[in-house]
Design a protein around this motif. Structure first.
Motif, PDB file in Angstrom:
ATOM      1  N   VAL A  84      33.802  -2.406  -9.806  1.00  0.00           N
ATOM      2  CA  VAL A  84      33.686  -2.004  -8.402  1.00  0.00           C
ATOM      3  C   VAL A  84      34.909  -1.179  -7.986  1.00  0.00           C
ATOM      4  O   VAL A  84      34.776  -0.177  -7.283  1.00  0.00           O
ATOM      5  N   LEU A 136      34.404   2.278  -9.018  1.00  0.00           N
ATOM      6  CA  LEU A 136      33.413   2.961  -8.182  1.00  0.00           C
ATOM      7  C   LEU A 136      34.031   3.481  -6.901  1.00  0.00           C
ATOM      8  O   LEU A 136      33.704   4.567  -6.437  1.00  0.00           O
ATOM      9  N   VAL A 137      34.884   2.682  -6.279  1.00  0.00           N
ATOM     10  CA  VAL A 137      35.456   3.113  -4.998  1.00  0.00           C
ATOM     11  C   VAL A 137      36.877   3.638  -5.189  1.00  0.00           C
ATOM     12  O   VAL A 137      37.613   3.825  -4.231  1.00  0.00           O
ATOM     13  N   ARG A 138      37.228   3.876  -6.417  1.00  0.00           N
ATOM     14  CA  ARG A 138      38.512   4.489  -6.796  1.00  0.00           C
ATOM     15  C   ARG A 138      39.734   3.714  -6.303  1.00  0.00           C
ATOM     16  O   ARG A 138      40.748   4.285  -5.936  1.00  0.00           O
TER      17      ARG A 138
END
Lengths: 115, 552
Positions: free
Chosen positions: A87, A90-92
């Motif tokens: 995760v 995904l959201v860096r």
């Protein structure tokens, strides 16, 4: 929620984080963490207990990071589980929070910064 | 009086003395300080205003002063510090003014010259009364909170105890259900008992009354029905399920005593579907007549029995009726809240209208049929809140029988609160790993769980605006090739254009949810039907590690 807090080399290390960090407990997490971290600047989270995180959980970590940075401090993480890492990517999150494999590495990073 | 210092250490015991006479000020100050009070002094109203704060426990105020007089100052205090009691200081010939001041909200007055002990008694009394008022307000606030808490518990009772888990594992039938409570909680209940692969019971009931007592009785009734089924099943030598009439009779015998004391009753329709023989066996106890839509003939019949509602004395044997059905037939169970909704002219929605509605919309999916039926009642009555609880359960026996293509289906309906996130993830876990070998690997399950978490959170936060009174229904299907999840809600329509874009530099903490969904699911669709049901549909192709791994 109850966290375990230790001090090492002027760094505050917080472990016993919740197993799940999602929209349901993110607000409580932020509030309880703000209380726990009052007055601290250099903080490390032991992420090994966290098995599941969602976007709200990431948001809560960002809030903690931002508050620490405002007072000249920083937040570093270590022992991030697979799902959580997925995760994060995904959201860096991994671009804005330093993530280490072990506690030692995280502490070392702080002491290098000081030097 | 000496030695009686103010005891309540949480409330400030600072006294503000306002008098233009220095002698009077000093006189009062020395006496009060001797008693342990902290004293501030001001020589006129204007000066007093600068000293006023929430830390002041009480004000002693001279009526006549230069600059701002006592009355003007009193008015200011009442408006801005209504909790601070004010005692007027006056001379004997001004008593009428002091009385007028009390009409403006002064606590009391003392006349000069006064005895210090008399002043002390009044000060103590004023502080005591102020503290009592504060405690009362605090207690009232706590009581309000407790009441709200109670309602939310009862609402949980209804959501979790009254409304049965929908049939998840039974192939060959599709079920939809809807309940709208009139007072946030209600006595309508439904349940599903799975007997075996081809046999299940549908229970729909309506307790007389509304609110917590009705919800509790409904929960008790549901519990009794369930336990009677299993108790009687164990009692049968062959392990055969007891007949519906036997179950209802047993529950009636168990509950009649309690219900007589509570002066209440409930209507019930207990229906057993036997998919091997295509027969429905039902016990109707004064419930609304269930609509049976015959797919082949395109017409409806009504299931009606002759039993009294449960809780009525003088009845101990309940009769059941058997009726055949065909595959493709549809059954519509409902509570009187539906047919007894009235329009402005006072006309009932009525059974006839409902039968016609079901017939005309029989091709809809059962869940959509329920939503549309509710919408039709809303359109008819021109309002969305009703005086009675409103429940319906629609069930279609699928035209083709149970088949097994390696796919697994599951359904769950949960209250729209963030506390349910864990349950939603558990549902995904069960669907993917339950019943033997897993069709999906662990990592894939985590991806599906995070998407389910984000969608559910969006529905709770945005569709239902965190009100916590809605429901979310999730239908999911897992096969070795794909996983499909459908989220249904009755909230506000999702508006993409208003969704924030994610910012990845750490300056914002929101907006990541949609990004996560878009970058993990293989397809995402948001639609809204005419009945106001929103649907979010996401699919995942198997054997892939998130969308970024393989670009289509």
């Amino acid at each position: 929620m109850q966290f375990t807090v230790e001090e090492a080399d002027g760094v505050r290390i917080v472990s016993s984080l919740p197993k799940v960090l999602d929209a349901n407990n993110a607000m409580d997490f932020k509030a309880d963490m703000a209380r726990t971290l009052k007055g601290s600047t250099r903080v490390i989270f032991d992420m090994s207990a966290v098995k599941f995180i969602d976007s709200a959980g990431c948001g809560a970590l960002i809030t903690v990071l931002r508050q620490l940075k405002e007072s000249g401090g920083d937040l570093k993480l270590y022992a991030v589980e697979k799902q959580v890492r997925m995760v994060f990517e995904l959201v860096r999150m991994h671009k804005i929070i330093d993530i280490f494999n072990t506690r030692q590495e995280a502490i070392l990073a702080f002491s290098h910064e000081q030097a | 009086m000496a030695g009686q210092t103010p005891r309540d250490d949480v409330t400030p015991s600072t006294v503000l003395v306002v008098d233009d006479s220095r002698v009077v000020r000093t006189y009062i100050q020395s006496h009060l300080e001797k008693e342990g009070y902290h004293v501030l002094v001001a020589s006129n109203g204007k000066e007093a205003l600068t000293l006023l704060s929430d830390d002041i426990g009480i004000v002693l105020l001279d009526l006549w002063m230069p600059e701002m007089d006592g009355m003007a100052c009193l008015r200011y205090i009442r408006e801005n510090f209504p909790e601070i009691p004010t005692i007027m200081i006056t001379v004997s010939h001004e008593i009428s003014h002091a009385v007028a001041a009390m009409k403006y909200g002064a606590f009391d007055y003392v006349t000069k010259p006064f005895d210090p002990s008399e002043l002390l008694v009044i000060v103590q009394q004023a502080l005591r009364i102020r503290d009592q008022a504060r405690r009362l307000r605090r207690a009232e606030a706590e009581l309000d909170k407790a009441r709200e808490h109670e309602i939310s518990i009862a609402s949980r009772i209804q959501q979790t105890l009254l409304l049965g888990a929908p049939l998840r594992d039974l192939r060959g039938v599709k079920v939809g259900e809807l309940t709208i409570a009139s007072k946030k909680i209600d006595g309508d209940f439904y349940d599903f008992h799975l007997i075996d692969d081809t046999c299940f019971d549908v229970v729909v009931g309506d307790v007389m009354g509304k609110g917590i007592p009705a919800a509790l009785l409904g929960a008790a009734a549901k519990q009794h029905l369930m336990s009677a089924l299993y108790r009687l099943m164990r009692g049968h030598k062959t392990g055969d399920p007891p007949e519906p009439a036997e179950i209802v009779s047993s529950v009636h015998a168990e509950m009649i005593g309690q219900m007589k004391d509570l002066e209440t009753f409930f209507t019930l329709c207990y229906a057993r579907f036997d998919l091997s023989n295509n027969v429905i066996t039902y016990v109707d106890c004064g419930h609304m007549r269930t609509i049976h839509y015959h797919h082949q003939a395109g017409s409806c019949s009504l299931l009606q029995g002759e039993n009294m509602p449960l809780g009525f004395p003088g009845q101990d044997r309940f009769t059941q009726i058997r009726a055949p059905f065909e595959r493709g037939d549809l059954f519509f169970f409902y509570s009187d809240g539906l047919t007894e909704a009235r329009n402005e002219r006072g006309e009932f929605y009525g059974e006839e209208r409902l039968v016609e509605f079901v017939r005309a919309h029989s091709s809809l999916e059962p869940q959509e049929l329920c939503g549309r039926a509710w919408k039709d009642v809303v359109d008819f009555s021109q309002r969305e809140t009703f005086t009675d609880d409103l429940t319906c359960v629609a069930l279609r026996v699928e035209p083709t029988g149970p088949a097994n293509d390696g796919a697994r289906e599951g359904r769950i309906t949960v209250p729209a609160t963030l506390a349910e996130l864990e349950r939603v993830r558990g549902f995904i876990q069960d669907l993917c790993t339950g019943q033997g070998a897993s069709v999906v690997d662990e990592e894939q399950i985590k991806i599906i769980q995070i998407v389910a978490t984000e969608i559910m959170t969006n529905i709770v936060r945005h569709a239902y605006q965190d009100r916590g009174d809605g429901q979310v229904r999730i239908e999911a299907k897992a096969s070795p090739e794909t996983i499909e999840m459908n989220f249904f809600d009755q909230g506000i329509e999702f508006d993409f254009s208003k969704a924030p874009l994610p910012v990845f530099d750490g300056s914002r903490e929101g907006g990541f949810g949609l990004h996560i969904i878009a970058h993990t699911a293989d397809s995402v669709q948001y639609t809204r039907d005419a009945g106001g049901t929103n649907r979010a549909r996401v699919t995942f192709a198997m054997q892939r590690r998130g969308k970024d791994a393989v670009h289509r």
